[in-house]
Design a protein around this motif. Structure first.
Motif, PDB file in Angstrom:
ATOM      1  N   ILE A  59       0.862  -1.183   0.000  1.00 36.55           N
ATOM      2  CA  ILE A  59       0.000   0.000   0.000  1.00 36.55           C
ATOM      3  C   ILE A  59       0.893   1.225   0.000  1.00 36.55           C
ATOM      4  O   ILE A  59       1.868   1.305   0.749  1.00 36.55           O
ATOM      5  CB  ILE A  59      -0.919   0.016   1.244  1.00 36.55           C
ATOM      6  N   TYR A  88      -0.105   5.238   0.024  1.00 34.16           N
ATOM      7  CA  TYR A  88      -1.103   6.313  -0.010  1.00 34.16           C
ATOM      8  C   TYR A  88      -0.392   7.643   0.195  1.00 34.16           C
ATOM      9  O   TYR A  88       0.416   7.793   1.110  1.00 34.16           O
ATOM     10  CB  TYR A  88      -2.154   6.110   1.085  1.00 34.16           C
ATOM     11  N   ILE A 122      -6.372  -5.977   0.812  1.00 34.09           N
ATOM     12  CA  ILE A 122      -5.087  -6.308   1.425  1.00 34.09           C
ATOM     13  C   ILE A 122      -5.054  -7.790   1.718  1.00 34.09           C
ATOM     14  O   ILE A 122      -6.103  -8.419   1.888  1.00 34.09           O
ATOM     15  CB  ILE A 122      -4.811  -5.481   2.706  1.00 34.09           C
TER      16      ILE A 122
END
Length: 121
Positions: free
Chosen positions: A97, A99, A114
């Motif tokens: 991930i 972000y 996930i």
């Protein structure tokens, strides 16, 4: 001519980004996974007893940096007050991930897939 090159480069970058997202989704599909939002994951990181927290005051603003290593995953979270600036999850030097508030703000509340191994307790 420059505009055409810029448009072509932008399209190529967007295509590559979509391909990477598609590959991540397929990997998670094959290994099993579930959905969680960036906001939920940030709360998870903040509330773990093993999480290291570091507050810094920069230019009169308070920034908080969280770091967590758990079950083979490394989590990094950066916040300004209650605003999530950055959140990263790495497993074996691979980004699971990534972000960034400046580019992904619209995805803050969107569910992301996930691996089950990263699920909050």
């Amino acid at each position: 001519m420059d505009d055409k090159v810029k448009k072509l480069a932008g399209r190529a970058q967007a295509s590559l980004s979509h391909a990477v997202d598609y590959m991540k989704e397929k990997i998670i599909e094959l290994t099993g996974g579930t959905s969680i939002t960036i906001m939920e994951l940030a709360l998870y990181i903040q509330n773990q007893p093993e999480t290291n927290r570091n507050d810094k005051k920069l230019l009169g603003k308070t920034y908080t940096f969280y770091s967590l290593k758990k079950e083979g995953a490394t989590y990094h979270l950066e916040m300004k007050n209650a605003h999530i600036l950055q959140l990263d999850v790495h497993i074996k030097n691979h980004d699971i991930i990534s972000y960034r508030s400046y580019r992904d703000h619209s995805k803050l509340s969107s569910p992301i897939k996930i691996p089950n191994t990263l699920l909050p307790d």
